[in-house]
Enzyme design. Structure first.
Site, mmCIF file in Angstrom:
data_model
loop_
_atom_site.group_PDB
_atom_site.id
_atom_site.type_symbol
_atom_site.label_atom_id
_atom_site.label_comp_id
_atom_site.label_asym_id
_atom_site.label_seq_id
_atom_site.Cartn_x
_atom_site.Cartn_y
_atom_site.Cartn_z
ATOM 1 N N HIS A 192 0.913 -1.255 -0.202
ATOM 2 C CA HIS A 192 -0.181 0.187 0.015
ATOM 3 C C HIS A 192 0.664 1.318 -0.041
ATOM 4 O O HIS A 192 0.543 2.312 -0.748
ATOM 5 C CB HIS A 192 -1.092 -0.093 1.159
ATOM 6 C CG HIS A 192 -2.007 -0.949 0.875
ATOM 7 N ND1 HIS A 192 -2.978 -0.819 -0.037
ATOM 8 C CD2 HIS A 192 -2.165 -2.179 1.688
ATOM 9 C CE1 HIS A 192 -3.932 -1.774 0.142
ATOM 10 N NE2 HIS A 192 -3.434 -2.641 0.959
ATOM 11 N N GLU A 249 -6.171 -12.272 -11.513
ATOM 12 C CA GLU A 249 -5.023 -11.942 -10.587
ATOM 13 C C GLU A 249 -4.783 -13.414 -10.087
ATOM 14 O O GLU A 249 -4.061 -13.332 -9.033
ATOM 15 C CB GLU A 249 -5.512 -10.710 -9.842
ATOM 16 C CG GLU A 249 -6.638 -10.757 -9.143
ATOM 17 C CD GLU A 249 -7.095 -9.687 -8.359
ATOM 18 O OE1 GLU A 249 -6.253 -8.981 -8.023
ATOM 19 O OE2 GLU A 249 -8.164 -9.586 -7.943
ATOM 20 N N ASP A 289 -1.442 -9.106 -7.694
ATOM 21 C CA ASP A 289 -1.708 -10.179 -6.857
ATOM 22 C C ASP A 289 -1.209 -11.305 -7.681
ATOM 23 O O ASP A 289 -0.775 -12.449 -7.457
ATOM 24 C CB ASP A 289 -3.305 -10.354 -6.716
ATOM 25 C CG ASP A 289 -3.521 -9.555 -5.214
ATOM 26 O OD1 ASP A 289 -3.161 -9.911 -4.306
ATOM 27 O OD2 ASP A 289 -4.496 -8.892 -5.237
ATOM 28 N N ARG A 326 3.379 -10.463 -1.409
ATOM 29 C CA ARG A 326 3.702 -9.057 -1.986
ATOM 30 C C ARG A 326 4.212 -7.958 -0.950
ATOM 31 O O ARG A 326 4.772 -6.926 -1.318
ATOM 32 C CB ARG A 326 2.556 -8.525 -2.995
ATOM 33 C CG ARG A 326 1.395 -8.200 -2.045
ATOM 34 C CD ARG A 326 -0.061 -7.963 -2.845
ATOM 35 N NE ARG A 326 -0.273 -6.527 -3.148
ATOM 36 C CZ ARG A 326 -1.200 -6.118 -3.688
ATOM 37 N NH1 ARG A 326 -2.150 -6.955 -4.085
ATOM 38 N NH2 ARG A 326 -1.469 -5.085 -3.899
ATOM 39 N N CYS A 331 -3.736 -3.485 -14.827
ATOM 40 C CA CYS A 331 -3.997 -2.599 -13.900
ATOM 41 C C CYS A 331 -2.912 -2.650 -12.741
ATOM 42 O O CYS A 331 -3.061 -1.966 -11.825
ATOM 43 C CB CYS A 331 -5.282 -2.396 -13.610
ATOM 44 S SG CYS A 331 -5.851 -3.852 -12.830
HETATM 45 C C1 PEP Z 1 -3.591 -6.294 -8.529
HETATM 46 O O1 PEP Z 1 -3.865 -7.118 -7.752
HETATM 47 O O2 PEP Z 1 -2.685 -6.126 -9.219
HETATM 48 C C2 PEP Z 1 -4.362 -4.908 -8.314
HETATM 49 C C3 PEP Z 1 -4.525 -4.001 -9.046
HETATM 50 O O3 PEP Z 1 -5.287 -5.080 -7.163
HETATM 51 P P1 PEP Z 1 -4.863 -4.609 -5.837
HETATM 52 O O4 PEP Z 1 -3.601 -3.876 -5.873
HETATM 53 O O5 PEP Z 1 -5.842 -3.620 -5.186
HETATM 54 O O6 PEP Z 1 -4.836 -6.052 -5.057
HETATM 55 MG MG MG Z 2 -5.234 -7.429 -6.535
#
Ligand code: PEP
Ligand code: MG
Length: 577
Positions: A191, A433, A457, A467, A504
């Site tokens: 985050h 993902e 993910d 991660r 994304c």
């Molecule tokens: C991902 O997992 O790549 C994603 C964009 O979602 P988040 O980072 O919110 O898990």
């Molecule tokens: Mg994700």
């Protein structure tokens, strides 16, 4: 001067004053106390320390930032002066024979819940103020540094130094003052990094020994290209830093000119470059002129910082507003992706041994149909205002997708019944993902209108490396061939079926990998707003036909380093033009 090394999370240069987050337990320890007089004395001392601290912060904020910002510390002092409130805590401490910090925590919880339940946003805010003040007193009593966001909000150019940051903390910080983030923990898609990228500020993670070296208030230089943190730099180092950061600013100004233009490769392949949003600040600053839309609207923030689920109207207000402001451009709204590292007290999710493999995202939504229904109705209503699409996170099976699509149909039916407008043909897509979704992508492509690869993910599940854990970042690597092959598989399934596919996750804005996405035929990339111009600019320098053979060779390489070296050479050739 001291130099520490870490992993580059969000690239850039920054300098500022260190504000350190010292972790205090979320719930203070509870223990038995018999000497009440001593406990009262401990409280008086802590109150005095906080009083002095608020006065200092008030003075500093008035001097460095402005009188409006200083006012909050005056309000904090008034709360601290509230004898009636603290007397209740002291009485509780005595009657229950518990330590005073625990008694304050309990009293505070009761009062904060009362304020939270109020409709008036002003009064709701006062509840948060009381929590901040109590957090400070509790922190002082338990030997921790108190709420660092209070201090961060009193300095003009802040470098946040922490072991790690939680989503809730990032929501609380006044981001306009933050110039950089440096943490001991965290991975490249934690985050902290996502927030930093959204704000367009540099972040370095995985800096070993950081909290032992920084005590707060030092001048810090962050070089998040090289991953170095310099504490109390000498004048020559600082001058060098200023020169580098001036050059970077110039380049960024150049990139920003590309943000509003369409992105196309030299040989004419068009790629949409959209932005990721997921907090009130980035929604507020969203500018449809500087991108091709929103490729990922993370909706969790709508559910955070409140005592209960947001109702349909509250959600519609957010989604509808952004859809209107996107002026017809695409807005992909992802349904609730809670669970894993994102938890909400009122959802009452039982503690799990492996939350990332547990009850989260679409699993939770399908299990709590009333929660899902409310969100889907709000998203559908927003679709009446423009290019809204809906997307489900964490899909593992085609059955889940079918079930989720049935929920969309039910939500449509109920809106028809209520005579409310929505787009009957709203596109329904999925995040790819999980390894399961990648392996089933040929079948899923028949039932989804689009794919968006959630690489953050996907990498962790394909490589089985957390991660958020800096120790396994050598495996959590987008250049790990297993990951690239998984993405190639998804790309091929989407291309064969003729549905759009995008990325994304954070790798969408990885300069090194950009030629790979282009060669695989990506149709959209969704990146942090600060990156959109740069990615569009770089797409314009790629000749897809010329790079395809070099990219094909990557998939047979035998080490991460070989992949990186080849990509490095390719990048070198592209920058020569
Ligand atoms: C991902 O997992 O790549 C994603 C964009 O979602 P988040 O980072 O919110 O898990
Ligand atoms: Mg994700």
């Amino acid at each position: 001067m001291k130099t520490l090394k870490g992993i580059s999370g969000s690239k850039g240069y920054a300098s500022g004053t260190a504000v350190v987050k010292r972790d205090a337990p979320a719930v203070p320890q509870r223990y038995e106390v018999t000497d009440h007089a001593a406990e009262e004395e401990r409280f008086r001392k802590a109150r005095g320390v906080c009083e002095a601290r608020f006065s200092e912060l008030e003075e500093r904020a008035a001097r460095d930032i402005g009188p409006d910002e200083a006012e909050i510390f005056g309000a904090y002092r008034m709360i601290l002066d509230d004898d009636a409130f603290f007397q209740k805590a002291l009485s509780r401490s005595q009657s229950e024979s518990v330590n005073i910090e625990y008694a304050i925590y309990e009293e505070c919880r009761g009062v904060a819940a009362m304020f939270e339940g109020m409709d008036d946003p002003y009064l709701k805010e006062r509840g948060a103020d009381i929590e901040n003040v109590c957090g400070e007193v509790i922190g002082c009593l338990s030997g921790a540094g108190g709420d660092f966001t209070i201090e961060a909000n009193s300095v003009s150019d802040v470098i946040i130094v922490a072991r790690d940051l939680t989503p809730a903390e990032t929501v609380k910080m006044d981001k306009s003052r933050i110039r950089g983030l440096v943490t001991e923990r965290g991975g490249t898609t934690s985050h902290t990094v996502i927030l930093a990228k959204a704000l367009g500020i540099p972040a370095i993670i995985g800096v070993e020994g950081l909290l032992g070296e920084v005590s707060g208030r030092e001048r810090i230089i962050v070089d998040a290209y090289g991953g170095t943190v310099q504490i109390d730099p000498d004048e020559a180092t600082f001058r060098e830093f200023v020169e580098k950061s001036e050059r970077e600013k110039k380049l960024n100004r150049e990139y920003s000119l590309s943000a509003g233009k369409p992105a196309q490769t030299i040989d004419g392949f068009h790629i949409d470059v959209l932005v990721n949003t997921g907090d009130a600040d980035s929604i507020k600053s969203f500018d449809a002129e500087k991108c091709d839309g929103i490729g990922l609207l993370r909706t969790e923030f709508v559910y955070m910082g409140r005592p209960d689920y947001p109702d349909e109207d509250a959600q519609y207000e957010v989604y509808g507003d952004i859809a209107r402001r996107a002026s017809g451009k695409e807005v992909i709204i992802r349904t609730l992706d809670i669970g894993g590292d994102k938890q909400l007290a009122y959802m009452d999710i039982p503690k799990e041994d492996n939350p990332f493999l547990g009850y989260r995202a679409i699993r939770l939504c399908l299990d709590r149909p009333e929660v899902f229904h409310t969100q889907l109705r709000a998203i559908l209503r927003a679709s009446a205002h423009g290019g809204v699409k809906v997307m489900f996170p964490m899909i593992v099976t085609a059955e889940e997708l079918r079930q989720a699509k049935e929920c969309v149909e039910r939500a449509k039916e109920s809106l028809r019944g209520d005579g409310l407008a929505f787009n009957e043909n709203i596109a329904v897509g999925i995040m790819v993902e999980t390894p399961a979704a990648a392996l089933l992508s040929d079948q899923l492509a028949e039932e989804a209108d689009f794919f968006s690869i959630g690489s953050n993910d996907l990498i962790q599940y394909v490589t089985v490396s957390d991660r958020m854990n800096e120790r396994v970042q050598y495996l959590y690597d987008s250049c790990n061939l297993s990951v690239l092959r998984a993405i190639r598989m998804v790309a091929a399934s989407a291309t064969k079926r003729g549905i759009p596919w995008g990325i994304c996750g954070e790798v969408a804005s990885d300069e090194l990998l950009l030629p790979v996405w282009v060669a695989l035929g990506v149709t959209e990339l969704s990146v942090a707003p600060s990156q959109a111009g740069k990615i569009k600019h770089l797409i314009g320098r790629i000749d897809k036909a010329k790079i395809t053979a070099a990219v094909e060779r990557l998939f047979d390489m035998r080490s991460i380093q070989d992949v990186k070296d080849s990509l490095g050479s390719l990048q070198g050739e592209l920058s020569k033009g």
